[in-house]
Design an enzyme around this catalytic site. Structure first.
Site, mmCIF file in Angstrom:
data_model
loop_
_atom_site.group_PDB
_atom_site.id
_atom_site.type_symbol
_atom_site.label_atom_id
_atom_site.label_comp_id
_atom_site.label_asym_id
_atom_site.label_seq_id
_atom_site.Cartn_x
_atom_site.Cartn_y
_atom_site.Cartn_z
ATOM 1 N N LYS A 22 -6.423 2.014 4.305
ATOM 2 C CA LYS A 22 -6.145 3.346 3.760
ATOM 3 C C LYS A 22 -6.541 3.428 2.286
ATOM 4 O O LYS A 22 -7.246 4.358 1.873
ATOM 5 C CB LYS A 22 -4.648 3.668 3.891
ATOM 6 C CG LYS A 22 -4.247 4.917 3.116
ATOM 7 C CD LYS A 22 -2.773 5.195 3.184
ATOM 8 C CE LYS A 22 -1.954 4.647 2.063
ATOM 9 N NZ LYS A 22 -1.911 5.384 0.806
ATOM 10 N N ASN A 23 -6.108 2.467 1.487
ATOM 11 C CA ASN A 23 -6.277 2.614 0.044
ATOM 12 C C ASN A 23 -7.716 2.369 -0.424
ATOM 13 O O ASN A 23 -8.045 2.655 -1.575
ATOM 14 C CB ASN A 23 -5.278 1.733 -0.708
ATOM 15 C CG ASN A 23 -3.872 2.326 -0.603
ATOM 16 O OD1 ASN A 23 -3.704 3.491 -0.230
ATOM 17 N ND2 ASN A 23 -2.860 1.514 -0.902
ATOM 18 N N CYS A 117 3.947 9.465 -2.525
ATOM 19 C CA CYS A 117 5.271 8.871 -2.336
ATOM 20 C C CYS A 117 6.054 8.868 -3.641
ATOM 21 O O CYS A 117 5.489 8.600 -4.707
ATOM 22 C CB CYS A 117 5.132 7.434 -1.856
ATOM 23 S SG CYS A 117 4.480 7.307 -0.195
ATOM 24 N N ARG A 122 5.208 8.078 -11.917
ATOM 25 C CA ARG A 122 3.854 7.574 -11.648
ATOM 26 C C ARG A 122 2.871 8.293 -12.569
ATOM 27 O O ARG A 122 2.114 9.165 -12.144
ATOM 28 C CB ARG A 122 3.482 7.769 -10.177
ATOM 29 C CG ARG A 122 4.341 6.942 -9.241
ATOM 30 C CD ARG A 122 3.984 7.173 -7.783
ATOM 31 N NE ARG A 122 2.805 6.436 -7.365
ATOM 32 C CZ ARG A 122 2.297 6.493 -6.126
ATOM 33 N NH1 ARG A 122 2.874 7.244 -5.224
ATOM 34 N NH2 ARG A 122 1.222 5.806 -5.806
ATOM 35 N N ILE A 124 -0.354 9.178 -15.106
ATOM 36 C CA ILE A 124 -1.803 8.911 -14.971
ATOM 37 C C ILE A 124 -2.444 8.766 -16.357
ATOM 38 O O ILE A 124 -3.619 9.054 -16.549
ATOM 39 C CB ILE A 124 -2.517 10.002 -14.139
ATOM 40 C CG1 ILE A 124 -2.272 11.406 -14.722
ATOM 41 C CG2 ILE A 124 -2.107 9.964 -12.681
ATOM 42 C CD1 ILE A 124 -3.284 12.442 -14.223
ATOM 43 N N ASP A 125 -1.616 8.326 -17.319
ATOM 44 C CA ASP A 125 -2.124 8.225 -18.699
ATOM 45 C C ASP A 125 -3.316 7.264 -18.815
ATOM 46 O O ASP A 125 -4.204 7.472 -19.642
ATOM 47 C CB ASP A 125 -0.987 7.803 -19.646
ATOM 48 C CG ASP A 125 -0.352 6.481 -19.222
ATOM 49 O OD1 ASP A 125 0.087 6.382 -18.053
ATOM 50 O OD2 ASP A 125 -0.318 5.543 -20.028
ATOM 51 N N GLN A 126 -3.355 6.231 -17.989
ATOM 52 C CA GLN A 126 -4.466 5.267 -18.098
ATOM 53 C C GLN A 126 -5.769 5.845 -17.555
ATOM 54 O O GLN A 126 -6.851 5.528 -18.042
ATOM 55 C CB GLN A 126 -4.119 3.948 -17.383
ATOM 56 C CG GLN A 126 -2.901 3.237 -17.951
ATOM 57 C CD GLN A 126 -3.033 2.958 -19.437
ATOM 58 O OE1 GLN A 126 -3.990 2.328 -19.899
ATOM 59 N NE2 GLN A 126 -2.075 3.444 -20.215
ATOM 60 N N ASP A 305 3.477 -2.904 -1.739
ATOM 61 C CA ASP A 305 3.469 -2.114 -0.500
ATOM 62 C C ASP A 305 4.133 -2.852 0.667
ATOM 63 O O ASP A 305 4.395 -2.241 1.701
ATOM 64 C CB ASP A 305 2.029 -1.727 -0.126
ATOM 65 C CG ASP A 305 1.439 -0.724 -1.104
ATOM 66 O OD1 ASP A 305 2.216 -0.123 -1.867
ATOM 67 O OD2 ASP A 305 0.212 -0.545 -1.111
ATOM 68 N N ARG A 397 1.143 9.317 7.249
ATOM 69 C CA ARG A 397 0.169 9.393 6.163
ATOM 70 C C ARG A 397 -0.640 8.105 6.043
ATOM 71 O O ARG A 397 -1.742 8.109 5.522
ATOM 72 C CB ARG A 397 0.889 9.631 4.827
ATOM 73 C CG ARG A 397 1.225 11.082 4.558
ATOM 74 C CD ARG A 397 1.577 11.264 3.095
ATOM 75 N NE ARG A 397 0.762 10.370 2.288
ATOM 76 C CZ ARG A 397 1.226 9.536 1.368
ATOM 77 N NH1 ARG A 397 2.496 9.492 1.077
ATOM 78 N NH2 ARG A 397 0.412 8.755 0.692
HETATM 79 C C1 EPZ Z 1 -2.061 2.401 -5.596
HETATM 80 O O1 EPZ Z 1 -1.240 3.380 -6.252
HETATM 81 C C2 EPZ Z 1 -1.816 2.568 -4.126
HETATM 82 N N1 EPZ Z 1 -2.191 3.915 -3.749
HETATM 83 C C3 EPZ Z 1 -0.355 2.292 -3.801
HETATM 84 O O2 EPZ Z 1 -0.199 2.354 -2.396
HETATM 85 C C4 EPZ Z 1 0.016 0.894 -4.270
HETATM 86 O O3 EPZ Z 1 1.392 0.718 -4.088
HETATM 87 C C5 EPZ Z 1 -0.332 0.739 -5.754
HETATM 88 O O4 EPZ Z 1 -1.717 1.079 -5.995
HETATM 89 C C6 EPZ Z 1 -0.090 -0.675 -6.276
HETATM 90 O O5 EPZ Z 1 -0.820 -1.581 -5.518
HETATM 91 C C7 EPZ Z 1 -3.459 4.201 -3.493
HETATM 92 O O6 EPZ Z 1 -4.332 3.347 -3.518
HETATM 93 C C8 EPZ Z 1 -3.779 5.603 -3.127
HETATM 94 P P1 EPZ Z 1 -1.132 1.904 -9.858
HETATM 95 P P2 EPZ Z 1 -1.465 3.753 -7.758
HETATM 96 O O7 EPZ Z 1 -1.886 2.873 -10.682
HETATM 97 O O8 EPZ Z 1 -2.928 3.752 -8.042
HETATM 98 C C9 EPZ Z 1 1.774 2.431 -13.642
HETATM 99 C C10 EPZ Z 1 0.853 2.975 -0.398
HETATM 100 O O9 EPZ Z 1 1.997 2.950 0.093
HETATM 101 N N2 EPZ Z 1 0.739 3.349 -14.161
HETATM 102 O O10 EPZ Z 1 -1.738 0.563 -9.620
HETATM 103 O O11 EPZ Z 1 -0.715 4.999 -8.009
HETATM 104 C C11 EPZ Z 1 2.456 2.998 -12.401
HETATM 105 O O12 EPZ Z 1 3.490 3.898 -12.738
HETATM 106 C C12 EPZ Z 1 0.671 3.364 -1.841
HETATM 107 O O13 EPZ Z 1 -0.180 2.748 0.244
HETATM 108 C C13 EPZ Z 1 0.873 3.860 -15.441
HETATM 109 O O14 EPZ Z 1 1.839 3.600 -16.153
HETATM 110 O O15 EPZ Z 1 -0.769 2.556 -8.461
HETATM 111 C C14 EPZ Z 1 2.931 1.743 -11.724
HETATM 112 O O16 EPZ Z 1 4.119 1.324 -12.300
HETATM 113 C C15 EPZ Z 1 1.943 3.622 -2.533
HETATM 114 N N3 EPZ Z 1 -0.104 4.704 -15.905
HETATM 115 C C16 EPZ Z 1 1.824 0.726 -12.054
HETATM 116 O O17 EPZ Z 1 1.148 1.255 -13.190
HETATM 117 C C17 EPZ Z 1 -1.212 5.019 -15.164
HETATM 118 O O18 EPZ Z 1 -2.060 5.781 -15.653
HETATM 119 C C18 EPZ Z 1 0.812 0.489 -10.935
HETATM 120 O O19 EPZ Z 1 0.313 1.731 -10.484
HETATM 121 C C19 EPZ Z 1 -1.331 4.479 -13.879
HETATM 122 C C20 EPZ Z 1 -0.352 3.629 -13.397
#
Ligand code: EPZ
Length: 426
Positions: A22-23, A117, A122, A124-126, A305, A397
């Site tokens: 999926k991801n 979810c 969550r 998106i600042d990065q 996950d 989903r």
């Molecule tokens: C991806 O989410 C996956 N989703 C998630 O899978 C997965 O749990 C996650 O990566 C971690 O492996 C998709 O691929 C669509 P992150 P993502 O950005 O990209 C913080 C599932 O069930 N962060 O790696 O949203 C964030 O808050 C889903 O399949 C910032 O602070 O995760 C978190 O604490 C759920 N600022 C950490 O980083 C940012 O700009 C990791 O988030 C971005 C992230």
């Protein structure tokens, strides 16, 4: 509204084949917008996140056709809009990949904050930091993120947080930018490598994925390509844990065992006997299980996950186990539901303390996120009596026909339309 009714105390036995990840799929579909030529994507899971992505592509002006076996042809020559429909974007998290993809394709994008979810904050600042470093202007106006760049230029970006989404989004924007982009402290997930493989097949120059430094040399044009999505390591892990928890015996085929290294190690530590082949994993019948200390971390750490499913397994292990969630702040919403089933779990900050070894009992429970939902299905399979789970749209989903596939392996799960008496007071 539909719900699942699970008759518990069934073992999982037989063989199951794993679908595309999926991801990875949710990123390679938007990536196809970076070319005016046709892109074919094979091995896509049939899940609602993918259906919504296809709807968004069509709304933007792409032609999408689905072959009989489920392979997708995307022709985005006619893309005329940089505004994905908010009502679709709001449904799921991965819609954020339209930011990088449309910025790369059209130089601008207007999109609401993504849904998905509820796992705590969550941000998106990065992602934004990356786009801004590449010369884009980012404004937040009436709930819309408006990103525009006269010219995208390669940049040196150090991510403050290891983020899967930000790493992929920056890669998408950088593929056609002028000059070289370097992402440091990049995420290393196999799904990121998969997206880079598609981009490179389209003619991009991305190197270093799978390490924490990714380099992208922008090219002015990308061409068509065909891509086969990697197997879903989280679906694999979910089946492994379901088999281990129920004391079953399961052959899981069409997988890349290397992607499951942290899960294999932790399950073995817990006493689950496993046999591993080149593209299969077998969960063998188990004897005694031992408590474990599980800490989630970005890849190659134990995946967040699989935290919820693993916690369900640990409720079956006599003794005290610990599960620390280090990726998402609020990813413990399944705990209250498991407690309704008699699980003895105490939360202390970001750690769950599980006193395992007791029999779970059936209860009406609610899935509040995708992986938490899958965990509740496993809990239902272990419980004495009949467990009813609502909120199963979360499970749909991300898992293709989960209950049908589990039923083929010996589970007794029925999908029913919800009536008022199942969940009194609703
Ligand atoms: C991806 O989410 C996956 N989703 C998630 O899978 C997965 O749990 C996650 O990566 C971690 O492996 C998709 O691929 C669509 P992150 P993502 O950005 O990209 C913080 C599932 O069930 N962060 O790696 O949203 C964030 O808050 C889903 O399949 C910032 O602070 O995760 C978190 O604490 C759920 N600022 C950490 O980083 C940012 O700009 C990791 O988030 C971005 C992230």
């Amino acid at each position: 509204m539909e719900h699942l009714v699970i008759k518990g105390k069934q073992k999982i036995r037989g063989a199951v084949s794993i679908n595309g990840a999926k991801n990875a799929a949710v990123a390679v579909i938007p990536a196809s917008l970076l070319t005016e030529s046709r892109v074919k994507i094979e091995n896509l899971p049939k899940i609602t996140d993918i259906f919504w992505l296809i709807e968004i592509l069509k709304a933007l002006g792409a032609k999408v056709s689905v072959e009989e076996g489920g392979d997708l042809w995307i022709d985005s020559a006619g893309v005329h809009s940089f505004k994905p429909p908010p009502e679709l974007v709001n449904k799921f998290r991965a819609s954020y990949y339209f930011m990088g993809a449309l910025l790369g394709r059209c130089g601008q994008v207007e999109i609401p904050m993504p849904g998905g979810c509820n796992l705590g904050p969550r941000p998106i600042d990065q992602h934004i930091k990356g786009f801004t470093a590449m010369g884009a202007r980012v404004e937040l106006e009436q709930g819309l993120v408006k990103i525009k760049a006269e010219k995208l230029r390669g940049a040196h970006i150090y991510l403050d947080v290891i983020s899967v989404g930000a790493t992929i989004n920056i890669m998408l924007a950088a593929a056609r930018a002028e000059g070289k982009t370097i992402i440091e402290n990049a995420a290393k997930e196999p799904e990121i490598v998969d997206v880079a493989n598609l981009l490179n097949a389209m003619g991009a120059q991305v190197i270093g994925t799978g390490t924490d430094i990714i380099k992208i040399r922008g090219v002015s044009e990308l061409g068509g390509a065909e891509h086969n999505v990697i197997p879903d390591r989280i679906e694999t892990g979910t089946f492994m844990i379901a088999a281990a928890a129920t004391g079953g015996d399961l052959l899981i085929e069409d997988v890349i065992p290397k992607h499951l290294d942290p899960v294999i190690a932790k399950l073995r530590e817990t006493g689950v006997p496993l046999a591993i082949g080149p593209d299969w994993i077998k969960v063998l019948p188990r004897n005694a299980l031992y408590p474990a200390d599980v800490k989630t971390f970005p890849y190659p750490g134990f995946p967040t996950d699989l935290q919820a499913p693993m916690m369900v397994l640990l409720t079956q292990v006599p003794g005290v186990s610990l599960v620390s969630e280090n990726v998402f702040e609020g990813r413990f919403r399944h705990v209250d539901e498991l407690k309704k089933m008699g699980a003895r779990i105490k939360l202390e900050g970001r750690t769950a303390i599980i006193e395992g070894g007791s029999q779970l009992i059936s209860a009406p429970i609610k899935a509040t996120d995708l992986r938490g939902g899958a965990a509740l299905v496993i809990a239902g399979m272990l419980a004495e009596g009949e467990t009813t789970i609502e909120g199963i749209e979360h499970i749909d989903r991300g898992y293709e026909h989960l209950e049908e596939r589990l039923n083929l392996l010996g589970a007794k799960i029925e999908r029913r339309i919800m009536t008022k008496d199942v969940f009194p007071g609703k």
